[in-house]
Motif scaffolding. Structure first.
Motif, PDB file in Angstrom:
ATOM      1  N   UNK A  67      93.250  44.702 -16.967  1.00 16.72           N
ATOM      2  CA  UNK A  67      94.025  44.865 -17.979  1.00 16.72           C
ATOM      3  C   UNK A  67      95.308  44.512 -18.075  1.00 16.72           C
ATOM      4  N   UNK A  68      95.490  43.659 -16.368  1.00 15.75           N
ATOM      5  CA  UNK A  68      96.915  42.787 -16.155  1.00 15.75           C
ATOM      6  C   UNK A  68      96.841  41.768 -17.489  1.00 15.75           C
ATOM      7  N   UNK A  69      95.109  41.367 -16.963  1.00 11.25           N
ATOM      8  CA  UNK A  69      95.583  39.966 -17.719  1.00 11.25           C
ATOM      9  C   UNK A  69      95.624  40.644 -20.038  1.00 11.25           C
ATOM     10  N   UNK A  70      95.024  41.481 -20.486  1.00 13.57           N
ATOM     11  CA  UNK A  70      95.360  41.872 -21.382  1.00 13.57           C
ATOM     12  C   UNK A  70      95.936  41.806 -21.892  1.00 13.57           C
ATOM     13  N   UNK A  71      96.987  42.161 -21.156  1.00 13.22           N
ATOM     14  CA  UNK A  71      98.811  42.406 -20.878  1.00 13.22           C
ATOM     15  C   UNK A  71      99.111  41.183 -21.556  1.00 13.22           C
ATOM     16  N   UNK A  72      99.221  40.639 -20.271  1.00 10.36           N
ATOM     17  CA  UNK A  72      99.523  38.913 -20.774  1.00 10.36           C
ATOM     18  C   UNK A  72      99.402  38.222 -22.122  1.00 10.36           C
ATOM     19  N   UNK A  73      98.155  38.838 -22.860  1.00  9.70           N
ATOM     20  CA  UNK A  73      98.029  38.510 -23.856  1.00  9.70           C
ATOM     21  C   UNK A  73      98.050  39.116 -24.982  1.00  9.70           C
ATOM     22  N   UNK A  74      99.302  40.276 -24.774  1.00 11.85           N
ATOM     23  CA  UNK A  74      99.538  40.689 -25.564  1.00 11.85           C
ATOM     24  C   UNK A  74      98.712  41.774 -26.621  1.00 11.85           C
ATOM     25  N   UNK A  75      98.145  42.257 -25.435  1.00 14.43           N
ATOM     26  CA  UNK A  75      96.966  43.241 -25.289  1.00 14.43           C
ATOM     27  C   UNK A  75      96.209  43.171 -26.973  1.00 14.43           C
ATOM     28  N   UNK A  76      94.811  42.632 -26.526  1.00 11.76           N
ATOM     29  CA  UNK A  76      94.014  42.719 -27.982  1.00 11.76           C
ATOM     30  C   UNK A  76      93.629  44.074 -28.326  1.00 11.76           C
ATOM     31  N   UNK A  77      93.375  44.548 -28.995  1.00 15.14           N
ATOM     32  CA  UNK A  77      93.509  46.381 -28.801  1.00 15.14           C
ATOM     33  C   UNK A  77      92.040  46.306 -29.213  1.00 15.14           C
ATOM     34  N   UNK A  78      91.216  45.589 -29.361  1.00 12.54           N
ATOM     35  CA  UNK A  78      89.650  45.935 -29.067  1.00 12.54           C
ATOM     36  C   UNK A  78      89.357  45.687 -27.616  1.00 12.54           C
ATOM     37  N   UNK A  79      89.658  44.830 -26.602  1.00 10.96           N
ATOM     38  CA  UNK A  79      88.942  44.934 -25.513  1.00 10.96           C
ATOM     39  C   UNK A  79      90.096  45.612 -24.684  1.00 10.96           C
TER      40      UNK A  79
END
Ligand code: ADP
Length: 654
Positions: free
Chosen positions: A163-175
């Motif tokens: 989730x930390x990494x996804x946050x950096x990526x602007x939270x892509x919804x699916x993942x």
């Protein structure tokens, strides 16, 4: 299509192939047919020109389509083929996502250890190409494996990291949805129910907002499981109803989500078991089993047989119960065999060892660098030390040569000088010559000159003795006041010439005697007082005072003075000394005056000497275990701040 492409050159075909693959990869999950068409076209083009990366990318799309359709065994084969191609053609950018497909296929097929291995490989490969999304997906996968093996604490940390990494990526919804759902599940298993429901609701809202039906289905299942375990069977069934509605709407558009559909069926089966509605439960578990067989969902097959054995037993159908139990046992062995558990364990150990080894290698290389650096430094220091030692030896040899030269020269000069002095003395005593005033004056001049020369030679010999630490002193009790009076008398004419006054302070009368070598100490004070005369302008004043102590007085704290001792202070109203030179003046041959303007007068204003006086003075005082130092505010010929010389001699010599 062949007509269009056959006219194109290979570079253009590659470009077209890449474009098609990129489009195919971006096609939403809801349009599998379109993705399939694009990928097949790309694959055909790639085969035509033997373009490895193009074919690997096309196979990647096709493998994902198989996986979405629940054809996990085919998905596995196709993704392994894609992986092989991508590796051979060094399409490194594709590798992480292909590894993800392989890992997922293994997971659905129940091979946990292979799955974990591929997720780990994905993690490393995505780090190598800096692909954050794939890194997050790998962490989600590893977390899921931990969850499958009931290590929920590790599952949780992996979800949080992803989730930390996804946050950096602007939270892509699916993942983000997948990660939130998995986090919800891990929290639930760790008995943090409130947080689990909260994360589940977040995931549900996200899925609904982005029309991610698979996401909605996934989290509806998770929430039902939480409610089921808490005994809120109605709430669980209500969520399962919603899940059913999502599946129905998916079916309308020709889509299936076999893994989640299967999960929903099993949850429903569990709900009916809890409600003791055995017939409904039986129907649900049978449906789930058929579905698992159809999609080869091994993990699920195992659970279905276990539950069916249970329901049949409850219904009294022992034959069916036994049959399902046997099947359950066989699946149990396959899924949770010791062998597979050991393999999983080994993989973890291997992975950790690999990570530790990498770290160790890193430290080893750092250590090696530091060691090399230190070695270089050490050899540098050794070389410099050797240079210094050689330079020092050279200096010592030069110094020795100089001392030898001075000694020999001085001795050689002294003999003829004594002869010369003797003859001049005879002439001076000759009444015939001394009666003639002119001749008498000439002889007086020669005598004075040879006496001065004698003194200089003696000074040089004294210096050599001090340098070679061979000066011997013969101590006897001395009244310093008497010595000062004697020296003052000797300098009377010089003082008169320079119109200077020499004042001997009262304090001298009270001084106790000191044990010292009279001749040597006389040289010291003689020199200091001569200097005071020399560096004080005409009409100046020189004062000599003294004090005695048993314990070193506070104003001398920090100075290595003797005690009990007597101190003589020689102060003048002269030009002073630059504070920076206060120590230098005690070194041999040191002059503040320009050597070119050298005059050999002992007492004329600023008349220089050989620059040995103070060095000899300090040598003699130190040979008595005393100390000699100077004080002055500045050197200023206009203001004449004056200087003060201190000589501290111990009262007793041991
Ligand atoms: P020199 O033979 O030149 O007098 P010394 O060793 O006696 O050699 O003195 C070294 C230097 O210390 C002198 O050249 C002079 O600059 C400085 N000096 C010594 N005594 C005094 C003083 N009383 N006032 C100012 N300068 C002094």
């Amino acid at each position: 299509m062949a007509n269009v492409t056959s006219t194109l050159d290979p570079a253009a075909i590659r470009q077209r192939c890449d474009d098609l693959n990129a489009q195919a990869w971006d096609v939403p999950r809801s349009q599998p047919a379109r993705a399939q068409a694009l990928a097949e076209e790309a694959a055909a083009l790639a085969r035509q020109i033997d373009y490895g990366p193009g074919l690997a990318a096309a196979l990647r799309v096709l493998a994902r389509l198989r996986s979405h359709a629940g054809q996990y065994d085919q998905a596995l084969l196709q993704s392994l083929e894609a992986l092989d191609l991508a590796e051979r053609s060094q399409a490194v950018g594709l590798i992480p996502s292909i590894l993800n497909l392989v890992a997922n296929a293994y997971r659905y097929l129940g091979d946990t250890s292979e799955s974990l291995d591929y997720f780990r490989r994905q993690e490393q490969a995505s780090q190598a190409v800096d692909d954050l999304l794939e890194a997050a997906k790998a962490l989600i996968g590893i977390g899921a494996i931990y969850s499958d093996t009931r290590d929920y604490a590790n599952a949780l940390t992996h979800c949080e990291r992803s989730l930390g990494i996804l946050q950096q990526l602007g939270q892509p919804p699916y993942w983000t949805g997948v990660a939130l759902n998995n986090l919800c599940f891990a929290l639930f298993k760790l008995n943090r129910i409130d947080q689990a429901i909260q994360r589940g609701q977040e995931a549900l809202t996200l899925a609904r907002r982005t029309q991610d039906q698979r996401g909605a289905l996934r989290v509806l299942n998770s929430l039902s499981e939480i409610y089921l375990s808490g005994g809120a069977i109605d709430l669980a069934l209500a969520h399962l109803e919603q899940a059913q509605a999502v599946i129905a709407s998916l079916l309308e558009s020709g889509r299936r989500e076999p893994d989640l559909e299967n999960e929903m069926m099993r949850l429903r089966g569990q709900a009916y078991l809890k409600l003791n509605q055995d017939r409904e439960a039986l129907a649900c578990w049978q449906q789930a089993l058929d579905h698992s067989d159809q999609y080869k969902l091994r993990g699920s097959q195992y659970e279905c047989h276990q539950r069916l054995a249970e329901v049949y037993k409850r219904l009294g159908d022992y034959r069916q119960a036994l049959a399902h139990h046997e099947l359950y046992e066989s699946y149990k062995d396959a899924v949770f065999s010791e062998e597979s558990a050991a393999k999983l364990q080994n993989l973890e150990v291997l992975y950790r060892t690999q990570a530790a080894q990498k770290e160790a290698e890193h430290f080893a290389s750092m250590y090696e660098q530091t060691r090399l650096f230190n070695e270089q430094l050490e050899s540098e220091v050794r070389a410099r030390t050797e240079d210094l030692r050689q330079a020092y030896d050279q200096l010592a040899r030069l110094d020795q040569a100089k001392s030898n030269f001075i000694t020999i020269t001085a001795h050689e000069l002294r003999t003829p000088l004594t002869v010369l002095k003797g003859y001049v003395q005879i002439l001076y005593n000759d009444p015939g010559l001394s009666a003639d005033p002119y001749k008498s004056e000439l002889l007086t001049g020669i005598l004075a000159g040879s006496a001065r020369m004698h003194e200089i030679i003696n000074t040089m010999l004294l210096m050599v003795k001090i340098d070679s630490r061979t000066l011997e002193i013969y101590p006897q009790p001395i009244e310093l006041r008497v010595l000062m009076v004697k020296i003052g008398e000797g300098l009377k004419s010089a003082l008169e010439q320079r119109r200077q006054t020499l004042h001997l302070d009262q304090s001298l009368a009270k001084l106790p005697p000191v044990e010292a070598d009279l001749d040597a100490v006389e040289i010291v004070f003689q020199k200091i007082i001569e200097n005071a005369i020399k560096y004080t302008p005409d009409g100046g004043r020189i004062e000599i005072s003294g004090r005695a102590w048993n314990v070193i007085p506070p104003d001398l704290a920090g100075r290595d003075c003797p005690a009990p001792a007597v101190e003589i202070l020689v102060s003048d109203t002269g030009i002073g000394i630059d504070p920076a030179s206060l120590e230098l003046i005690f070194t041999k041959f040191y002059h503040t005056e320009d050597a070119q303007r050298h005059s050999s007068s002992k007492t004329s204003f600023k008349g220089g000497g050989p620059g040995l006086g103070l060095a000899i003075g300090r040598g003699i005082v130190e040979a008595h275990h005393g100390c000699l130092w100077a004080e002055s505010a500045a050197r200023d010929e206009a203001c004449c701040p004056g200087s003060r010389f201190h000589v501290a001699l111990p009262q007793k010599q041991h």
